[in-house]
Design an enzyme around this catalytic site. Structure first.
Site, PDB file in Angstrom:
ATOM      1  N   GLU A 303       0.952  -1.123  -0.007  1.00  0.00           N
ATOM      2  CA  GLU A 303      -0.001  -0.014  -0.014  1.00  0.00           C
ATOM      3  C   GLU A 303       0.911   1.168   0.021  1.00  0.00           C
ATOM      4  OE1 GLU A 303      -2.872   0.063  -0.584  1.00  0.00           O
ATOM      5  OE2 GLU A 303      -3.941  -1.868   0.314  1.00  0.00           O
ATOM      6  N   ASP A 436      -5.442 -10.013  -8.065  1.00  0.00           N
ATOM      7  CA  ASP A 436      -5.541  -8.924  -9.262  1.00  0.00           C
ATOM      8  C   ASP A 436      -4.586  -8.138 -10.005  1.00  0.00           C
ATOM      9  OD1 ASP A 436      -5.245  -7.353  -6.672  1.00  0.00           O
ATOM     10  OD2 ASP A 436      -6.980  -6.235  -7.118  1.00  0.00           O
ATOM     11  N   GLU A 572     -11.862   0.682 -10.370  1.00  0.00           N
ATOM     12  CA  GLU A 572     -11.745  -0.252 -11.299  1.00  0.00           C
ATOM     13  C   GLU A 572     -12.603   0.150 -12.502  1.00  0.00           C
ATOM     14  OE1 GLU A 572     -11.918  -1.007  -8.376  1.00  0.00           O
ATOM     15  OE2 GLU A 572      -9.864  -1.288  -7.857  1.00  0.00           O
ATOM     16  N   THR A 661      -0.717   0.700 -10.392  1.00  0.00           N
ATOM     17  CA  THR A 661      -1.946   0.259  -9.878  1.00  0.00           C
ATOM     18  C   THR A 661      -2.939   1.089  -9.110  1.00  0.00           C
ATOM     19  OG1 THR A 661      -3.271  -1.898  -9.085  1.00  0.00           O
ATOM     20  CG2 THR A 661      -1.459  -1.260  -7.939  1.00  0.00           C
TER      21      THR A 661
HETATM   22  C1  DMJ Z   1      -6.250   0.746  -4.889  1.00  0.00           C
HETATM   23  O1  DMJ Z   1      -5.446   0.913  -3.912  1.00  0.00           O
HETATM   24  C2  DMJ Z   1      -5.654   0.103  -6.130  1.00  0.00           C
HETATM   25  O2  DMJ Z   1      -6.230   0.282  -7.227  1.00  0.00           O
HETATM   26  C3  DMJ Z   1      -5.164  -1.599  -5.872  1.00  0.00           C
HETATM   27  O3  DMJ Z   1      -4.682  -2.089  -6.857  1.00  0.00           O
HETATM   28  C4  DMJ Z   1      -6.654  -2.273  -5.437  1.00  0.00           C
HETATM   29  N1  DMJ Z   1      -7.400  -1.531  -4.567  1.00  0.00           N
HETATM   30  C5  DMJ Z   1      -7.477  -0.098  -4.421  1.00  0.00           C
HETATM   31  C6  DMJ Z   1      -8.679   0.399  -5.361  1.00  0.00           C
HETATM   32  O4  DMJ Z   1      -9.709  -0.232  -5.394  1.00  0.00           O
END
Ligand code: DMJ
Length: 672
Positions: A303, A436, A572, A661
């Site tokens: 994170e 994911d 997403e 991400t």
């Molecule tokens: C974000 O922190 C990132 O996109 C991660 O890859 C997945 N979860 C959250 C958003 O949903």
């Protein structure tokens, strides 16, 4: 042989010499085809011409000579380009078989539809193809007005409309201090420390090219609505949670996760992209004066990498401000102890003040998505600093995971042990939580590195085949294609909202020359993700849906269990809508995103500032606000909304940047 004034006394004395052969000298005439005879005969004819005639002929010769030189030059260019093209073709052809050989069963040959640049990644990096819907030209002509636009405004005008501020002193200030076009005003005398000479010598923020330093781009009304939403969210954060991790908009307070101003850092590059100069500048001051990583606090490696390290790196690239790179280097170094494990698979948690790391209390496992979704950031940090240790650590993880057994046609389990380095909890496969972004980062690392790292591509292509083989099903009654889960051979029709990153990733792969059927799949999956919103009472998706596999009267495709009906303002679907619109130009994707934005405004907006997660997407009269605004709402959701509504492909050009991400754009390394 005699050479001299052969015709002394002749009125015409404008020749100098004549060479006589032996026969002529002897008076032997007649036709003789020797070179010397021909030369003499021409010369005589030339002498017989008048001065005017000779001038005309000389002029013609001169004219022809000039034409000759010009056409030679342009032929040379043509020839050079033909030669280069054929060299490029050879190179491409050499690379295709290499990929085929690497994994003949899985890797399809890159599509060679019309042998244009789009089909060949190496070439498209140099000159990206332009989607047909985008017009180039002066910035105020580039963008087609969305249907509902009444007029277009420049970004500057937009700020005016939103802020209702007097411009005079702002303009003056801007002229004095702006260092780049997109958003931030950075005073020269405000620059924190002098750029670390080592860092600045090694690598400059590469993609801020002259091409990017252009006029403010006109934005449209939908983008303006995003700016307004951002400012509303930011107001709540500023009023009640400034410098803290997350806003609690209802209780007008905040929550801490790492105590590092998570929302502020996550939102930096969004402010830059949206053109929010003052907000950016204020946030920058907080980073310069108050952001301290020397803290006795446990942070989650994944994170903090995607949100903090990623956010700082992308802001550095967009703004060119070395403050952000210094901070990125600091947090990067403090996260490194996570990699000191027996297997080199990193622990989930690091104490960034003490330099110690550990797994969660209940296990020595790490999550597969977490250890394989920190690579874009650490690799970029190595490139910028010249310190290889960051890249080595994360590359080792990828190599190790590449070689592991326990995959199912490229699909990975969700956990990996930090001691043994082996997958654990085998037999469960999902594209949702805990797996994911493993898939996302395979493709994106390959793109980041200039499409040379074939193992990454192989793993990605194999995994997509695995998805097709094991996880795709169609729902009833609408026959929506969805991605389910596999648990010990049993298919479950469960799909997390998190899986909606996949259409965008598939489209990005197809744009980079991968199989065309990936784009088809992307188109069907994004329709499904949209239906996860459209079939719900509030028009907002729940966290998880279950699809109906059998038609039942009165039942929709999407079923929601009570425990799954919350919405965390996740990005997403909007993220994938952005990619789909960029690559197809189909306005329906913008319209779908617009619906989603309106529903966020309807059900999650808190009047006193901020947006909140909700507990129940099925109850429009009481969606049960949760009193929390996740940092990714500003870092990702609103950023992707703004980009989705834009028609400017240079607003984070996808041939120059790859998004991590957490939606932080990082440069694609220019191929050597
Ligand atoms: C974000 O922190 C990132 O996109 C991660 O890859 C997945 N979860 C959250 C958003 O949903």
């Amino acid at each position: 042989m005699y050479s001299g004034a052969a015709a002394a006394g002749s009125p015409r004395r404008d020749f100098i010499s004549v060479t006589l052969g032996p026969e002529e000298a002897a008076g032997v005439g007649g036709y003789n085809n020797s070179k010397a005879w021909r030369r003499r005969s021409c010369w005589r004819k030339w002498k017989q011409l008048s001065r005017l005639q000779r001038s005309v002929i000389l002029f013609l010769f001169a004219f022809l000579a000039v034409c000759g030189v010009i056409s030679y030059t342009s032929m040379g260019e043509t020839w050079k380009s033909i030669t280069n093209k054929s060299l490029d073709d050879q190179r491409t052809e050499q690379e295709i078989p290499r990929l085929k050989l690497a994994n003949p069963a899985v890797l399809p040959a890159p599509q060679k539809a019309d042998a244009n640049r789009r089909d060949y990644p190496e070439l498209s990096l140099q000159k990206p193809p332009k989607p047909p819907h985008v017009r180039r030209g002066p910035s105020n002509l580039q963008i087609k007005a969305p249907r509902r636009d009444t007029r277009l405004k420049t970004q500057h005008d937009t700020m005016r409309a939103v802020e209702e501020l007097t411009e005079a002193d702002k303009v003056e200030k801007t002229e004095k201090s702006i260092i780049s076009w997109r958003g931030a005003v950075i005073e020269t005398d405000q620059s924190t420390e002098p750029p670390s000479s080592k860092i600045m010598e090694l690598e400059k923020p590469s993609p801020v090219e002259p091409e990017d330093q252009k006029e403010p781009v006109p934005i449209n009304e939908r983008q303006l609505a995003v700016v307004e939403a951002f400012r509303h969210a930011w107001k709540g954060y500023k009023d009640f949670a400034w410098g803290h991790d997350e806003l609690k908009p209802l209780s007008k307070s905040y929550s801490e996760w790492f105590g590092l101003g998570l929302t502020l850092i996550d939102a930096l590059d969004t402010m830059w992209i949206l053109g929010l100069k003052e907000e950016f500048e204020e946030a920058r001051k907080w980073v310069a004066n108050d952001l301290v990583f020397d803290k006795n606090v446990d942070v989650n490696l994944f994170e903090s990498t995607i949100r903090i390290l990623g956010g700082l790196l992308s802001t550095y690239h967009l703004s060119g401000d070395s403050l952000f790179l210094e901070k990125a280097k600091d947090i990067g170094n403090r996260l490194m102890p996570a990699f000191k494990t027996p297997s080199k698979i990193p622990y989930s948690d690091v104490n960034i003040g003490r330099g110690t790391a550990h797994p969660p209390r209940w296990t020595s496992d790490s999550t597969v998505a977490e250890v394989t979704s920190i690579q874009l950031e650490f690799r970029e940090l190595s490139r910028l600093t010249g310190d290889e240790k960051f890249r080595k650590a994360v590359d080792e993880v990828m190599k190790h995971v590449h070689s592991l057994s326990g995959k199912n046609d490229g699909l990975v389990p969700m956990f990996i042990n930090t001691n043994s380095g082996q997958f654990t909890h085998l037999g469960v496969y999902t594209l949702g939580a805990r797996a994911d972004s493993y898939y996302e980062y395979l493709l994106k690392q390959w793109i980041q590195g200039g499409k040379k790292e074939n193992e990454l591509l192989e793993d990605y292509m194999r995994a997509i085949e695995g998805v097709k083989k094991h996880l795709l099903q169609r729902s009833e009654p609408k026959k929506l294609t969805f991605v389910g889960e596999l648990a010990h051979g049993h298919f479950s029709a469960k799909m997390d909202h998190l899986v909606c990153f996949l259409p965008g990733t598939l489209a990005l792969g197809a744009h980079n020359g991968l199989a065309a059927d990936h784009m088809k799949l992307a188109e069907t999956l994004i329709e499904t993700c949209y239906q996860m919103y459209a079939q719900v009472e509030t028009g907002l998706s729940p966290e998880i849906v279950h699809f109906n596999l059998h038609a039942q009267k009165g039942h929709k495709d999407v079923e929601i269990k009570p425990a799954d009906r919350h919405n965390l303002l996740r990005p997403e679907t909007v993220e994938s809508l952005f990619y789909m619109y960029r690559f197809t130009g189909d306005k329906k994707y913008q319209d779908w995103g617009w619906e989603i934005l309106q529903n966020f405004n309807r059900y999650t907006r808190v009047p006193t500032g901020g947006y909140t997660s909700i507990n129940n997407v099925q109850n429009p009269s009481n969606p049960e606000p949760r009193d929390k605004m996740e940092s990714f709402f500003l870092g990702e959701t609103l950023k992707y909304m703004f980009l989705l509504f834009s028609d400017d492909i240079d607003l984070i050009n996808l041939d120059k940047y790859v998004f991590n991400t957490e939606a932080h754009p990082l440069p694609i390394w220019v191929p050597a």
